[in-house]
Design a protein around this motif. Structure first.
Motif, PDB file in Angstrom:
ATOM      1  N   PRO A 153       0.834  -1.216   0.000  1.00  0.00           N
ATOM      2  CA  PRO A 153       0.000   0.000   0.000  1.00  0.00           C
ATOM      3  C   PRO A 153       0.861   1.255   0.000  1.00  0.00           C
ATOM      4  CG  PRO A 153      -0.844  -1.591   1.578  1.00  0.00           C
ATOM      5  CD  PRO A 153       0.494  -2.114   1.121  1.00  0.00           C
ATOM      6  N   SER A 154       0.463   2.242  -0.782  1.00  0.00           N
ATOM      7  CA  SER A 154       1.274   3.452  -0.920  1.00  0.00           C
ATOM      8  C   SER A 154       1.324   4.291   0.354  1.00  0.00           C
ATOM      9  CB  SER A 154       0.745   4.309  -2.076  1.00  0.00           C
ATOM     10  OG  SER A 154      -0.607   4.673  -1.855  1.00  0.00           O
ATOM     11  N   ASP A 155       0.397   4.034   1.288  1.00  0.00           N
ATOM     12  CA  ASP A 155       0.391   4.783   2.549  1.00  0.00           C
ATOM     13  C   ASP A 155       1.058   4.006   3.689  1.00  0.00           C
ATOM     14  OD1 ASP A 155      -1.524   2.826   2.800  1.00  0.00           O
ATOM     15  OD2 ASP A 155      -3.035   4.123   3.741  1.00  0.00           O
ATOM     16  N   LYS A 156       1.859   3.000   3.340  1.00  0.00           N
ATOM     17  CA  LYS A 156       2.552   2.202   4.345  1.00  0.00           C
ATOM     18  C   LYS A 156       4.073   2.269   4.119  1.00  0.00           C
ATOM     19  CE  LYS A 156      -1.307   0.714   6.144  1.00  0.00           C
ATOM     20  NZ  LYS A 156      -1.748   1.185   7.480  1.00  0.00           N
ATOM     21  N   PRO A 157       4.666   3.442   4.303  1.00  0.00           N
ATOM     22  CA  PRO A 157       6.116   3.563   4.069  1.00  0.00           C
ATOM     23  C   PRO A 157       6.946   2.719   5.022  1.00  0.00           C
ATOM     24  CG  PRO A 157       5.258   5.532   5.155  1.00  0.00           C
ATOM     25  CD  PRO A 157       4.073   4.724   4.737  1.00  0.00           C
ATOM     26  N   ASP A 158       6.407   2.436   6.211  1.00  0.00           N
ATOM     27  CA  ASP A 158       7.152   1.615   7.166  1.00  0.00           C
ATOM     28  C   ASP A 158       7.311   0.184   6.662  1.00  0.00           C
ATOM     29  OD1 ASP A 158       4.388   1.371   7.394  1.00  0.00           O
ATOM     30  OD2 ASP A 158       4.430   0.936   9.538  1.00  0.00           O
ATOM     31  N   ILE A 159       6.268  -0.340   6.004  1.00  0.00           N
ATOM     32  CA  ILE A 159       6.367  -1.682   5.430  1.00  0.00           C
ATOM     33  C   ILE A 159       7.377  -1.691   4.291  1.00  0.00           C
ATOM     34  CG2 ILE A 159       5.129  -3.480   4.147  1.00  0.00           C
ATOM     35  CD1 ILE A 159       2.625  -2.748   5.681  1.00  0.00           C
ATOM     36  N   ALA A 160       7.344  -0.643   3.470  1.00  0.00           N
ATOM     37  CA  ALA A 160       8.297  -0.549   2.358  1.00  0.00           C
ATOM     38  C   ALA A 160       9.724  -0.478   2.880  1.00  0.00           C
ATOM     39  CB  ALA A 160       7.979   0.671   1.498  1.00  0.00           C
ATOM     40  N   ALA A 161       9.940   0.311   3.926  1.00  0.00           N
ATOM     41  CA  ALA A 161      11.287   0.463   4.481  1.00  0.00           C
ATOM     42  C   ALA A 161      11.792  -0.856   5.062  1.00  0.00           C
ATOM     43  CB  ALA A 161      11.291   1.553   5.553  1.00  0.00           C
ATOM     44  N   SER A 162      10.931  -1.548   5.797  1.00  0.00           N
ATOM     45  CA  SER A 162      11.335  -2.832   6.383  1.00  0.00           C
ATOM     46  C   SER A 162      11.631  -3.866   5.306  1.00  0.00           C
ATOM     47  CB  SER A 162      10.229  -3.348   7.312  1.00  0.00           C
ATOM     48  OG  SER A 162      10.071  -2.503   8.437  1.00  0.00           O
ATOM     49  N   THR A 163      10.825  -3.840   4.242  1.00  0.00           N
ATOM     50  CA  THR A 163      11.042  -4.769   3.131  1.00  0.00           C
ATOM     51  C   THR A 163      12.371  -4.485   2.438  1.00  0.00           C
ATOM     52  OG1 THR A 163       8.645  -4.925   2.779  1.00  0.00           O
ATOM     53  CG2 THR A 163      10.061  -5.683   0.991  1.00  0.00           C
ATOM     54  N   ALA A 164      12.652  -3.207   2.222  1.00  0.00           N
ATOM     55  CA  ALA A 164      13.920  -2.816   1.594  1.00  0.00           C
ATOM     56  C   ALA A 164      15.111  -3.217   2.459  1.00  0.00           C
ATOM     57  CB  ALA A 164      13.930  -1.313   1.335  1.00  0.00           C
ATOM     58  N   MET A 165      14.986  -3.022   3.769  1.00  0.00           N
ATOM     59  CA  MET A 165      16.067  -3.417   4.673  1.00  0.00           C
ATOM     60  C   MET A 165      16.311  -4.927   4.615  1.00  0.00           C
ATOM     61  SD  MET A 165      15.787  -1.147   8.162  1.00  0.00           S
ATOM     62  CE  MET A 165      14.004  -1.061   8.333  1.00  0.00           C
ATOM     63  N   ALA A 166      15.211  -5.680   4.562  1.00  0.00           N
ATOM     64  CA  ALA A 166      15.345  -7.135   4.472  1.00  0.00           C
ATOM     65  C   ALA A 166      16.058  -7.532   3.183  1.00  0.00           C
ATOM     66  CB  ALA A 166      13.962  -7.791   4.535  1.00  0.00           C
ATOM     67  N   GLY A 167      15.702  -6.862   2.081  1.00  0.00           N
ATOM     68  CA  GLY A 167      16.362  -7.136   0.809  1.00  0.00           C
ATOM     69  C   GLY A 167      17.845  -6.857   0.867  1.00  0.00           C
ATOM     70  N   GLU A 168      18.214  -5.743   1.486  1.00  0.00           N
ATOM     71  CA  GLU A 168      19.638  -5.403   1.621  1.00  0.00           C
ATOM     72  C   GLU A 168      20.367  -6.441   2.473  1.00  0.00           C
ATOM     73  OE1 GLU A 168      22.368  -1.534   2.779  1.00  0.00           O
ATOM     74  OE2 GLU A 168      20.441  -1.787   3.775  1.00  0.00           O
ATOM     75  N   LEU A 169      19.764  -6.841   3.584  1.00  0.00           N
ATOM     76  CA  LEU A 169      20.389  -7.820   4.466  1.00  0.00           C
ATOM     77  C   LEU A 169      20.531  -9.185   3.799  1.00  0.00           C
ATOM     78  CD1 LEU A 169      18.619  -6.886   7.819  1.00  0.00           C
ATOM     79  CD2 LEU A 169      21.021  -6.489   7.227  1.00  0.00           C
ATOM     80  N   LEU A 170      19.637  -9.472   2.853  1.00  0.00           N
ATOM     81  CA  LEU A 170      19.711 -10.732   2.116  1.00  0.00           C
ATOM     82  C   LEU A 170      20.719 -10.681   0.971  1.00  0.00           C
ATOM     83  CD1 LEU A 170      15.922 -11.671   1.995  1.00  0.00           C
ATOM     84  CD2 LEU A 170      17.738 -13.061   3.011  1.00  0.00           C
ATOM     85  N   GLY A 171      21.336  -9.513   0.776  1.00  0.00           N
ATOM     86  CA  GLY A 171      22.406  -9.416  -0.212  1.00  0.00           C
ATOM     87  C   GLY A 171      22.055  -8.745  -1.529  1.00  0.00           C
ATOM     88  N   GLN A 172      20.843  -8.181  -1.639  1.00  0.00           N
ATOM     89  CA  GLN A 172      20.507  -7.459  -2.868  1.00  0.00           C
ATOM     90  C   GLN A 172      21.422  -6.248  -3.022  1.00  0.00           C
ATOM     91  OE1 GLN A 172      18.439  -8.808  -4.851  1.00  0.00           O
ATOM     92  NE2 GLN A 172      17.435 -10.286  -3.501  1.00  0.00           N
TER      93      GLN A 172
END
Length: 257
Positions: A153-172
Motif C-alpha cells: 500500500p502506498s500509505d505504508k512507508p514503514d512496510i516498504a522500508a522494512s522490506t527494503a532493509m530485508a532485501g539489503e540484508l539478504l544481499g541485494q
C-alpha cells in the motif's frame, strides 16, 4: 561500458550524490525501426544514463532487435529489466536480476532464477541483484497481475522500508521501487525518503512519473535513479524535460559543494 563496471559506476555516482536517469523501453511497444532509432537519438542528445529493456509480456520477438539497435546507435548501457526468465539477450551490458521481495510468490523470489542461473553464470552479462518492490499506484497494473502479488500500500512507508532493509540484508545490490507500467500515481515522497534512509545501497524509483515536477520530487526525496517509460511513450518530449531536471539537480549540487 566494460563488463562488471555498471554497478561500480552506479555506486560511485551514489557516493557522490549524483542522480541518474534511465529510460525504460518495452520491446512490445516498439513497432518500427524509425521510432526506435528516434528514441535512441533523443537519449544520446539528452545524455540519458541507462536504458532498461523489458516488460511484463513478450508478445513479439523484439528484445534482441532493441538491444542491438541500442548498442549500434549509442554508448548508453543496455540493461535488461526482465518480466520473466525468457527475456534474455547475451549482447546486453547488464541485467537486473529481480527478486520480487514485496510479494510472496516463490517463483519470482527464487523459482525462475534457478531455471536461468546456469545460463547467466556462463554469460558475460553483468548481473545486478535487485530487490524489486511493487507499490500500489492507484489501479491494478500488468506487473501486479502477472506476478500474482499484492503491491505494498502506498500509505505504508514503514512496510516498504522494512522490506527494503530485508532485501539489503539478504544481499541485494539495489532496491527498485516501482508503481508498474501505466501507474496512475508516482511513489509517494514520504515512502521514498523512508526507504532511502533505511538502506545503504542504491535506490531506483519508477512508475507514474508523467511530468518534470514528479521527476524532481522523486529525486529530491532520495531516488538515485529515476526511471521513465510509459510517460515517454505518450509524450516523447518528457525525456528532455526529465533529463534537464536531473542535469540541473546535479549541477546545483556541484555548485553548492
Amino acid at each position: 561500458m566494460n563488463n562488471k563496471e555498471l554497478y561500480k559506476d552506479l555506486t560511485d555516482k551514489v557516493n557522490k550524490r549524483i542522480k541518474s536517469f534511465a529510460v525504460l523501453i518495452d520491446p512490445d511497444k516498439i513497432d518500427s525501426s524509425a521510432k526506435l532509432n528516434q528514441l535512441i537519438m533523443m537519449a544520446v542528445e539528452n545524455k540519458v544514463d541507462y536504458f532498461f529493456i523489458g516488460g511484463s509480456l513478450m508478445m513479439h520477438q523484439n528484445l534482441s532487435w532493441v538491444v542491438s539497435a541500442i548498442k549500434e546507435g549509442s554508448n548508453i548501457p543496455a540493461i535488461l529489466f526482465p518480466g520473466n526468465n525468457l527475456q534474455l539477450d547475451p549482447h546486453a551490458d547488464g541485467l537486473l536480476l529481480l527478486s520480487l521481495i514485496s510479494g510472496r510468490n516463490p517463483e519470482l523470489l527464487i523459482g525462475q532464477h534457478v531455471l536461468v542461473a546456469p545460463v547467466l553464470k556462463k554469460s558475460k552479462i553483468e548481473i545486478i541483484s535487485t530487490g524489486y518492490m511493487l507499490i500500489h499506484s492507484g489501479k491494478p497494473t500488468a506487473a501486479g497481475y502477472m506476478s500474482h502479488s499484492q503491491p505494498i500500500p502506498s500509505d505504508k512507508p514503514d512496510i516498504a522500508a522494512s522490506t527494503a532493509m530485508a532485501g539489503e540484508l539478504l544481499g541485494q545490490k539495489v532496491i527498485y521501487l516501482d508503481g508498474g507500467s501505466g501507474a496512475e500515481k508516482p511513489i509517494p515522497p514520504r515512502m521514498i525518503k523512508m526507504v532511502k534512509k533505511s538502506i545503504e545501497i542504491p535506490l531506483i524509483v519508477g512508475g507514474g512519473i508523467t511530468n518534470k515536477e514528479k521527476a524532481l520530487q522523486c529525486i529530491e526525496s532520495g531516488a538515485d535513479v529515476v526511471v521513465v517509460g510509459n510517460g515517454i511513450e505518450k509524450n516523447p518530449g518528457l525525456m528532455t524535460e526529465v533529463a534537464n531536471i536531473v542535469e540541473r539537480y546535479n549541477h546545483s549540487l556541484n555548485v553548492h559543494n
